[in-house]
Motif scaffolding. Structure first.
Motif, PDB file in Angstrom:
ATOM      1  N   ALA A  39      -1.320  -7.179   5.630  1.00  0.00           N
ATOM      2  CA  ALA A  39      -0.274  -6.144   5.616  1.00  0.00           C
ATOM      3  C   ALA A  39       0.539  -6.611   4.375  1.00  0.00           C
ATOM      4  O   ALA A  39       1.165  -5.880   3.600  1.00  0.00           O
ATOM      5  CB  ALA A  39       0.268  -6.134   6.517  1.00  0.00           C
ATOM      6  N   TRP A  40       0.179  -8.052   4.304  1.00  0.00           N
ATOM      7  CA  TRP A  40       1.146  -8.426   3.138  1.00  0.00           C
ATOM      8  C   TRP A  40       0.818  -8.348   1.819  1.00  0.00           C
ATOM      9  O   TRP A  40       0.790  -8.242   0.893  1.00  0.00           O
ATOM     10  CB  TRP A  40       1.093  -9.847   3.166  1.00  0.00           C
ATOM     11  CG  TRP A  40       2.099 -11.292   2.333  1.00  0.00           C
ATOM     12  CD1 TRP A  40       3.176 -10.829   2.636  1.00  0.00           C
ATOM     13  CD2 TRP A  40       1.132 -12.481   1.904  1.00  0.00           C
ATOM     14  NE1 TRP A  40       3.523 -12.040   1.863  1.00  0.00           N
ATOM     15  CE2 TRP A  40       2.119 -12.800   1.384  1.00  0.00           C
ATOM     16  CE3 TRP A  40       0.232 -12.476   1.268  1.00  0.00           C
ATOM     17  CZ2 TRP A  40       1.931 -13.374  -0.500  1.00  0.00           C
ATOM     18  CZ3 TRP A  40       0.234 -12.971  -0.232  1.00  0.00           C
ATOM     19  CH2 TRP A  40       1.311 -13.569  -0.970  1.00  0.00           C
ATOM     20  N   SER A  42      -1.104  -5.481   0.924  1.00  0.00           N
ATOM     21  CA  SER A  42      -1.568  -4.544   1.053  1.00  0.00           C
ATOM     22  C   SER A  42      -0.140  -3.943  -0.517  1.00  0.00           C
ATOM     23  O   SER A  42       0.626  -4.469  -0.278  1.00  0.00           O
ATOM     24  CB  SER A  42      -1.821  -3.263   1.956  1.00  0.00           C
ATOM     25  OG  SER A  42      -1.290  -2.361   1.860  1.00  0.00           O
ATOM     26  N   ASP A  43      -0.498  -2.614  -1.060  1.00  0.00           N
ATOM     27  CA  ASP A  43       0.461  -2.368  -2.282  1.00  0.00           C
ATOM     28  C   ASP A  43       0.928  -1.195  -1.578  1.00  0.00           C
ATOM     29  O   ASP A  43       1.979  -0.240  -1.984  1.00  0.00           O
ATOM     30  CB  ASP A  43      -0.380  -1.834  -3.098  1.00  0.00           C
ATOM     31  CG  ASP A  43      -0.833  -3.328  -4.580  1.00  0.00           C
ATOM     32  OD1 ASP A  43       0.018  -3.954  -4.284  1.00  0.00           O
ATOM     33  OD2 ASP A  43      -1.528  -2.403  -4.948  1.00  0.00           O
ATOM     34  N   LYS A  44       0.162  -0.597  -0.892  1.00  0.00           N
ATOM     35  CA  LYS A  44       0.942   0.582  -0.059  1.00  0.00           C
ATOM     36  C   LYS A  44       1.895   0.213   1.637  1.00  0.00           C
ATOM     37  O   LYS A  44       0.911  -0.468   1.826  1.00  0.00           O
ATOM     38  CB  LYS A  44      -0.334   1.680   0.790  1.00  0.00           C
ATOM     39  CG  LYS A  44      -1.225   2.246  -0.369  1.00  0.00           C
ATOM     40  CD  LYS A  44      -2.628   3.101   0.565  1.00  0.00           C
ATOM     41  CE  LYS A  44      -2.167   3.850   1.326  1.00  0.00           C
ATOM     42  NZ  LYS A  44      -3.334   4.740   1.785  1.00  0.00           N
ATOM     43  N   LYS A  45       2.681   1.137   1.646  1.00  0.00           N
ATOM     44  CA  LYS A  45       3.854   0.693   2.542  1.00  0.00           C
ATOM     45  C   LYS A  45       3.190   1.095   3.802  1.00  0.00           C
ATOM     46  O   LYS A  45       3.166   0.039   4.814  1.00  0.00           O
ATOM     47  CB  LYS A  45       4.699   1.485   2.517  1.00  0.00           C
ATOM     48  CG  LYS A  45       5.628   1.345   3.163  1.00  0.00           C
ATOM     49  CD  LYS A  45       6.967   2.101   3.204  1.00  0.00           C
ATOM     50  CE  LYS A  45       7.969   1.667   4.276  1.00  0.00           C
ATOM     51  NZ  LYS A  45       9.305   2.186   4.018  1.00  0.00           N
ATOM     52  N   ASN A  46       2.319   1.506   3.859  1.00  0.00           N
ATOM     53  CA  ASN A  46       1.842   2.304   5.368  1.00  0.00           C
ATOM     54  C   ASN A  46       0.193   2.022   6.202  1.00  0.00           C
ATOM     55  O   ASN A  46      -0.031   2.566   6.563  1.00  0.00           O
ATOM     56  CB  ASN A  46       2.537   2.994   6.609  1.00  0.00           C
ATOM     57  CG  ASN A  46       3.339   3.394   6.631  1.00  0.00           C
ATOM     58  OD1 ASN A  46       4.252   2.714   6.567  1.00  0.00           O
ATOM     59  ND2 ASN A  46       4.129   4.900   5.673  1.00  0.00           N
TER      60      ASN A  46
END
Length: 101
Positions: A39-40, A42-46
């Motif tokens: 999560a940290w 990743s460039d994608k929000k979801n």
């Protein structure tokens, strides 16, 4: 709600939708660490939410169909270093497939 709580709640709800409330899910600490790291990074929000829904969800369904676990069983989600991850899910540093053993 913390990021960890959000992901654990999402995974728990998905697990209960697949297996019902009679089974218990145990998530290894290393798996939690990998999910938070993904999560940290990743460039994608979801990206992690999508991974939980599509990849982990598909893994739960496959496990349910393959093993037909009985009531009061425990399903463990663990990190396995001995298996090489050939591909990653799109946009997130998590496996594109869940291995069952």
């Amino acid at each position: 709600m913390s990021l960890l709580s959000k992901y654990l709640k999402s995974i728990s709800m998905l697990f209960q939708r697949t297996f019902g409330s009679e089974l218990q899910l145990e998530i290894d600490y290393e798996v939690i660490a990998h999910i938070l790291a993904a999560a940290w990074l990743s460039d994608k929000k979801n990206a992690v939410e999508d991974w939980v829904e599509h990849v982990l969800g598909r893994g739960f369904v496959e496990a349910q169909q393959k093993y037909h676990p009985a009531a009061q069983c425990v399903v463990k989600l663990v990190h396995c270093e001995s298996i090489f991850v050939e591909e990653q899910a799109s946009g997130v540093c998590l496996p594109a497939r869940i291995n069952m053993d």
